[in-house]
Design a protein around this motif. Structure first.
Motif, PDB file in Angstrom:
ATOM      1  N   THR A  14      10.880  20.714  39.412  1.00  0.00           N
ATOM      2  CA  THR A  14      10.038  19.676  40.031  1.00  0.00           C
ATOM      3  C   THR A  14       9.012  19.111  39.059  1.00  0.00           C
ATOM      4  O   THR A  14       8.551  17.991  39.221  1.00  0.00           O
ATOM      5  CB  THR A  14       9.260  20.223  41.266  1.00  0.00           C
ATOM      6  N   SER A  15       8.639  19.923  38.066  1.00  0.00           N
ATOM      7  CA  SER A  15       7.594  19.464  37.136  1.00  0.00           C
ATOM      8  C   SER A  15       7.719  20.214  35.814  1.00  0.00           C
ATOM      9  O   SER A  15       8.561  21.102  35.671  1.00  0.00           O
ATOM     10  CB  SER A  15       6.203  19.704  37.749  1.00  0.00           C
ATOM     11  N   ARG A  37      10.357  24.150  45.040  1.00  0.00           N
ATOM     12  CA  ARG A  37       9.878  24.376  46.415  1.00  0.00           C
ATOM     13  C   ARG A  37       9.387  23.083  47.065  1.00  0.00           C
ATOM     14  O   ARG A  37       9.434  22.943  48.263  1.00  0.00           O
ATOM     15  CB  ARG A  37       8.721  25.388  46.414  1.00  0.00           C
ATOM     16  N   ARG A  38       8.878  22.152  46.248  1.00  0.00           N
ATOM     17  CA  ARG A  38       8.298  20.933  46.837  1.00  0.00           C
ATOM     18  C   ARG A  38       9.403  19.901  47.053  1.00  0.00           C
ATOM     19  O   ARG A  38       9.906  19.312  46.093  1.00  0.00           O
ATOM     20  CB  ARG A  38       7.233  20.364  45.883  1.00  0.00           C
ATOM     21  N   ASN A  89      13.802  29.001  34.747  1.00  0.00           N
ATOM     22  CA  ASN A  89      12.492  28.493  34.324  1.00  0.00           C
ATOM     23  C   ASN A  89      11.410  28.680  35.386  1.00  0.00           C
ATOM     24  O   ASN A  89      10.228  28.767  35.041  1.00  0.00           O
ATOM     25  CB  ASN A  89      12.657  26.999  33.981  1.00  0.00           C
ATOM     26  N   TYR A 154       1.597  39.170  35.093  1.00  0.00           N
ATOM     27  CA  TYR A 154       2.275  38.060  34.408  1.00  0.00           C
ATOM     28  C   TYR A 154       2.881  38.578  33.103  1.00  0.00           C
ATOM     29  O   TYR A 154       4.050  38.348  32.805  1.00  0.00           O
ATOM     30  CB  TYR A 154       1.293  36.912  34.152  1.00  0.00           C
ATOM     31  N   LYS A 158       6.896  38.751  32.519  1.00  0.00           N
ATOM     32  CA  LYS A 158       7.432  37.911  31.444  1.00  0.00           C
ATOM     33  C   LYS A 158       7.974  38.771  30.295  1.00  0.00           C
ATOM     34  O   LYS A 158       8.880  38.356  29.576  1.00  0.00           O
ATOM     35  CB  LYS A 158       6.360  36.936  30.942  1.00  0.00           C
ATOM     36  N   SER A 189       1.251  21.100  32.136  1.00  0.00           N
ATOM     37  CA  SER A 189       2.186  21.021  33.265  1.00  0.00           C
ATOM     38  C   SER A 189       1.422  21.324  34.544  1.00  0.00           C
ATOM     39  O   SER A 189       0.208  21.491  34.524  1.00  0.00           O
ATOM     40  CB  SER A 189       3.301  22.058  33.089  1.00  0.00           C
TER      41      SER A 189
HETATM   42  N1  LIG Z   1       2.448  25.896  31.232  1.00  0.00           N
HETATM   43  C1  LIG Z   1       2.205  26.910  30.438  1.00  0.00           C
HETATM   44  O1  LIG Z   1       1.146  26.970  29.766  1.00  0.00           O
HETATM   45  C2  LIG Z   1       3.233  28.005  30.286  1.00  0.00           C
HETATM   46  C3  LIG Z   1       3.096  28.893  29.210  1.00  0.00           C
HETATM   47  C4  LIG Z   1       4.045  29.904  29.042  1.00  0.00           C
HETATM   48  C5  LIG Z   1       5.098  30.023  29.914  1.00  0.00           C
HETATM   49  N2  LIG Z   1       5.199  29.152  30.966  1.00  0.00           N
HETATM   50  C6  LIG Z   1       6.340  29.337  31.875  1.00  0.00           C
HETATM   51  O2  LIG Z   1       7.104  28.145  31.895  1.00  0.00           O
HETATM   52  C7  LIG Z   1       7.805  28.063  33.127  1.00  0.00           C
HETATM   53  C8  LIG Z   1       7.660  26.644  33.676  1.00  0.00           C
HETATM   54  O3  LIG Z   1       6.290  26.424  33.975  1.00  0.00           O
HETATM   55  P1  LIG Z   1       5.586  25.014  33.810  1.00  0.00           P
HETATM   56  O4  LIG Z   1       4.531  25.162  32.795  1.00  0.00           O
HETATM   57  O5  LIG Z   1       6.581  23.924  33.637  1.00  0.00           O
HETATM   58  O6  LIG Z   1       4.842  24.928  35.233  1.00  0.00           O
HETATM   59  P2  LIG Z   1       5.085  24.014  36.523  1.00  0.00           P
HETATM   60  O7  LIG Z   1       4.947  22.580  36.165  1.00  0.00           O
HETATM   61  O8  LIG Z   1       4.158  24.564  37.550  1.00  0.00           O
HETATM   62  O9  LIG Z   1       6.593  24.314  36.932  1.00  0.00           O
HETATM   63  C9  LIG Z   1       6.973  25.514  37.540  1.00  0.00           C
HETATM   64  C10 LIG Z   1       8.225  25.299  38.339  1.00  0.00           C
HETATM   65  O10 LIG Z   1       8.624  26.558  38.916  1.00  0.00           O
HETATM   66  C11 LIG Z   1       8.814  26.387  40.313  1.00  0.00           C
HETATM   67  N3  LIG Z   1       8.462  27.621  41.006  1.00  0.00           N
HETATM   68  C12 LIG Z   1       7.375  28.392  40.826  1.00  0.00           C
HETATM   69  N4  LIG Z   1       7.402  29.433  41.649  1.00  0.00           N
HETATM   70  C13 LIG Z   1       8.526  29.327  42.387  1.00  0.00           C
HETATM   71  C14 LIG Z   1       9.117  30.086  43.433  1.00  0.00           C
HETATM   72  N5  LIG Z   1       8.542  31.199  43.898  1.00  0.00           N
HETATM   73  N6  LIG Z   1      10.291  29.676  43.958  1.00  0.00           N
HETATM   74  C15 LIG Z   1      10.874  28.554  43.504  1.00  0.00           C
HETATM   75  N7  LIG Z   1      10.386  27.784  42.530  1.00  0.00           N
HETATM   76  C16 LIG Z   1       9.210  28.166  41.986  1.00  0.00           C
HETATM   77  C17 LIG Z   1       7.886  25.246  40.701  1.00  0.00           C
HETATM   78  O11 LIG Z   1       8.365  24.689  41.894  1.00  0.00           O
HETATM   79  P3  LIG Z   1       7.390  23.876  42.904  1.00  0.00           P
HETATM   80  O12 LIG Z   1       6.364  23.239  42.028  1.00  0.00           O
HETATM   81  O13 LIG Z   1       8.286  22.919  43.560  1.00  0.00           O
HETATM   82  O14 LIG Z   1       6.778  24.868  43.785  1.00  0.00           O
HETATM   83  C18 LIG Z   1       8.017  24.324  39.507  1.00  0.00           C
HETATM   84  O15 LIG Z   1       9.152  23.526  39.628  1.00  0.00           O
HETATM   85  C19 LIG Z   1       7.228  29.147  34.038  1.00  0.00           C
HETATM   86  O16 LIG Z   1       8.140  30.224  34.098  1.00  0.00           O
HETATM   87  C20 LIG Z   1       5.971  29.581  33.327  1.00  0.00           C
HETATM   88  O17 LIG Z   1       5.669  30.940  33.563  1.00  0.00           O
HETATM   89  C21 LIG Z   1       4.304  28.139  31.162  1.00  0.00           C
END
Ligand SMILES: NC(=O)c1ccc[n+]([C@@H]2O[C@H](COP(=O)([O-])OP(=O)(O)OC[C@H]3O[C@@H](n4cnc5c(N)ncnc54)[C@H](OP(=O)(O)O)[C@@H]3O)[C@@H](O)[C@H]2O)c1
Length: 279
Positions: A14-15, A37-38, A89, A154, A158, A189
């Protein structure tokens, strides 16, 4: 590669990083199964992808903490048959210490990061092994290597994603399956939805936040080179090297700063401290 002959499944599209991956695979002619989820956001992403790139996009809406939802997704994968690319992801953070987090939220994190990644990977593998090819990218985090950089659940979940992926890559290499543990640092994000991204970046100006597109670019470059570990960004790589070379007690001492504070500090509070040690 024939257009529209390949299918990629991306959880959490979604994002952020998942959405950026969806765009990259769509522009290369892959049909997509995207989850989130959204509902409205996911449908909008699907509409944009299918009209822009003329591909088939299937949306799967549901919370991966729910065992029935995970089973439904695994059944969809089996019905689809040939999945060429899987990107596990979906993920989220909780900026509270372990003792201050309710057990439901802790279980949700374990289910999303560990159980869903395990079950979905298990569901795609039989067909990838039969085809003797495939790509699996599991999204871990730089935080998996630095105790105290992120909250303990976390880091623990991870870390599972990372070490599971590293070992899996050895098991399935013989079948031509390319496996990657993607460990991004701070990325712009919806992940930081409780903290304004711009405010966070201002607060920690030493850290270069990456865009999801930059993360995806580096992941795909590393994939071509068949690198199992991908840490996008030069500064993040430097943090990784430092974290690996410092004794645990030093890392824990540095990370200890955050335990003397509370709500005001964010999961990245230790990074400027590490950066000042480096410079
Ligand atoms: N952003 C950072 O700084 C960062 C750093 C290191 C690692 N990461 C990892 O990168 C990955 C992607 O994150 P992002 O930064 O792109 O964040 P994001 O924009 O919040 O995207 C997260 C995605 O995961 C989905 N999601 C989360 N929990 C869920 C659940 N229980 N069931 C189904 N879908 C779920 C969300 O769906 P909805 O929004 O529709 O609920 C969204 O599509 C994650 O695994 C995160 O841990 C992020």
């Amino acid at each position: 590669m024939e257009p529209n002959q390949h299918t990629a499944i991306i959880t959490g599209a979604t994002s952020g990083i998942g959405k950026a991956f969806a765009h990259r695979f769509a522009e290369n002619g892959f049909n997509l199964i995207i989850t989130g989820r959204r509902p409205e956001e996911l449908k909008n992403v699907a509409k944009t992808l299918s009209t822009t790139y003329n591909i088939i996009v299937t949306t799967f809406i549901g919370d991966l903490t729910d065992p029935q939802i995970r089973l439904n997704l695994c059944n969809l994968i089996k019905e689809t048959g040939k999945i060429d690319v899987l990107i596990n992801n979906a993920g989220f953070g909780i900026d509270l210490p372990f003792y201050g987090t309710c057990i439901t939220d802790i279980s949700s994190m374990i289910s999303t990061h560990i159980v869903a990644t395990t079950e979905i990977t298990h569901a795609v593998l039989p067909e990838m092994i039969r085809q003797r090819k495939g790509i699996i990218i599991n999204v871990s985090s730089l935080g998996a290597f630095i105790p105290g950089l992120t909250r303990s659940m976390y880091l623990a979940t991870k870390s599972f994603v990372h070490y599971f992926t590293e070992s899996l890559s050895v098991e399935v290499r013989q079948f031509g399956i390319n496996v990657q543990s993607l460990c991004p640092g701070m990325t712009r994000s919806d992940f930081h939805r409780n903290h304004n991204n711009a405010e966070l970046e201002k607060k920690f100006e030493l850290i270069k936040f990456m865009t999801p597109e930059e993360v995806v670019d580096q992941s795909l470059k590393a994939l071509k080179k068949r690198r199992v570990l991908c840490i996008p960004g030069a500064l993040n790589k430097l943090f990784f090297v430092i974290a690996k070379s410092l004794p645990l007690w030093v890392l824990q001492r540095i990370s200890g700063f955050r335990n003397e504070e509370s709500i005001e500090h964010t999961p990245v509070s230790v990074l400027p401290v590490i950066a000042s040690v480096v410079h």
